[in-house]
Scaffold this active site. Structure first.
Site, PDB file in Angstrom:
ATOM      1  N   ASP A 190      11.548   3.737  53.370  1.00 56.32           N
ATOM      2  CA  ASP A 190      11.556   4.845  53.697  1.00 56.32           C
ATOM      3  C   ASP A 190      11.860   5.877  55.016  1.00 56.32           C
ATOM      4  OD1 ASP A 190      10.887   3.453  56.094  1.00 56.32           O
ATOM      5  OD2 ASP A 190       8.297   4.247  56.939  1.00 56.32           O
ATOM      6  N   GLU A 191      12.897   5.978  54.984  1.00 59.96           N
ATOM      7  CA  GLU A 191      13.614   6.839  55.105  1.00 59.96           C
ATOM      8  C   GLU A 191      15.173   6.725  55.277  1.00 59.96           C
ATOM      9  OE1 GLU A 191      14.137   6.811  59.904  1.00 59.96           O
ATOM     10  OE2 GLU A 191      13.702   4.401  59.264  1.00 59.96           O
ATOM     11  N   ASP A 238      11.795  11.270  55.996  1.00 58.75           N
ATOM     12  CA  ASP A 238      11.188  10.072  56.481  1.00 58.75           C
ATOM     13  C   ASP A 238       9.777  10.380  56.380  1.00 58.75           C
ATOM     14  OD1 ASP A 238      10.144   7.640  58.739  1.00 58.75           O
ATOM     15  OD2 ASP A 238      10.187   8.939  59.839  1.00 58.75           O
TER      16      ASP A 238
END
Length: 352
Positions: free
Chosen positions: A104-105, A9
């Protein structure tokens, strides 16, 4: 053999990119989202801003009340996608079993990876270091035998940290975990559980399973399993697009049906463009109209259809206005639900 799952993350991704590209912002409260001169919401913010109570999805006006010197940075989705592709390429050095959750993860299954003698901890550390070397951005990671534990672990030592939960430590790790950390337990469900005296996983473990199932149906099974640290879900390597939508936060509240119709007109044109761009016109199964009122409560209404028509949205509008109850409207959204198809594009867009 236990699986080896890593949840990576990126830390305050959009805001971190803004600070990276504008070093003078370092150490200052920064958020990405709606500008001061128009209404909007915060997409994300850095830890300096969070110290003032600013949070993602918060109205920009409220964020500025909490932190008057908050710096609002403009979003750049093309840049975020480019960085996300860089990060994805790093993941692929170690495994092709990747489940992206957003820009983003992502989850990674490194059970079969031979790098670092198969050590998921060292793989996660190497990934984080490579991400920083290539992007000058930090990422946190959780390492565990399943997705549920890995995701929670990645949040334990943020920012720029790693948390490892080996199989023999899973029971202890979830022993008294707040139920709100379990996916699917939102504010409403958490309140219902609290009213039953259930606030942690330890509470669920000793509670009547039959009563839980009677109250929550299928979700009770997941709740019980997660409370024991059990999660047998495989990584989802391909995701079907479920919907396409557009929405607009208004500069000023509106009240009347006619005013909303005037907003729907250009939104409908934009929705058609997006559907055409994704070549999804043959897979539409429903149209959905969304309104957000001035008290920030949202409502949606839908109609099963096989062909996209503006008139369907207008008919939905007449039906949904019965829920207005004197409130003004600050946001209008249009979307279509899609049938299963062979198109498996991950939805990674964010509207600023």
């Amino acid at each position: 053999m236990a699986k080896k799952i890593i949840h990576v993350d990126m830390d305050c991704f959009y805001a971190a990119v803004a600070v990276r590209d504008n070093p003078e912002l370092a150490g200052k409260p920064v958020a990405v989202g709606g500008a001061k001169d128009r209404r909007g919401v915060i997409a994300t913010c850095n830890y300096e801003a969070r110290a003032y109570g600013v949070r993602s999805a918060m109205a920009t006006a409220q964020a500025l009340k909490l932190c008057p010197h908050l710096i609002l940075a403009k979003g750049d989705m093309n840049l975020y996608k480019s960085i996300s592709q860089q990060v994805r390429a790093i993941f692929q050095q170690y495994t092709d079993k990747i489940e992206p959750l957003s820009l983003d993860e992502a989850y990674l299954d490194v059970s079969d990876c031979q790098a670092f003698n198969g050590s998921a901890t060292l793989i996660a550390q190497a990934i984080r270091e490579e991400i920083y070397q290539q992007t000058q951005l930090t990422a946190s990671a959780g390492v565990a035998p399943n997705k549920f534990i890995a995701k929670i672990a990645s949040d334990e030592n943020k920012p720029n940290g790693i948390c490892v939960v080996p199989p023999d430590k899973v029971t202890d790790f979830v022993a008294a975990l707040p139920l709100r950390k379990i996916p699917g337990v939102g504010k409403v469900t958490a309140k219902k559980l609290a009213n039953m005296g259930l606030e942690t996983t330890a509470d669920v473990r000793v509670f009547s399973q039959k009563e839980l199932i009677d109250r929550f149906g299928k979700f009770a099974y997941a709740l019980i399993e997660r409370s024991h640290g059990i999660d047998d879900r495989e990584l989802c390597l391909h995701r079907d697009r479920k919907s396409i939508g557009v929405e607009h936060t208004l500069a000023q509240d509106i009240f009347s049906e006619r005013e909303i119709q005037q907003v729907i007109e250009p939104l409908f044109d934009e929705l058609c463009k997006r559907i055409d761009a994704k070549k999804q016109s043959k897979h539409i199964k429903k149209q959905v109209l969304k309104l957000k009122f001035n008290d920030f409560q949202s409502t949606t209404i839908e109609k099963t259809v096989s062909e996209l028509k503006k008139s369907h949205f207008m008919a939905l509008l007449q039906a949904v206005l019965s829920r207005q109850k004197g409130r003004s409207i600050r946001l209008v959204g249009l979307s279509v639900g899609l049938t299963d198809s062979d198109i498996t594009e991950q939805q990674l867009s964010f509207s600023f």
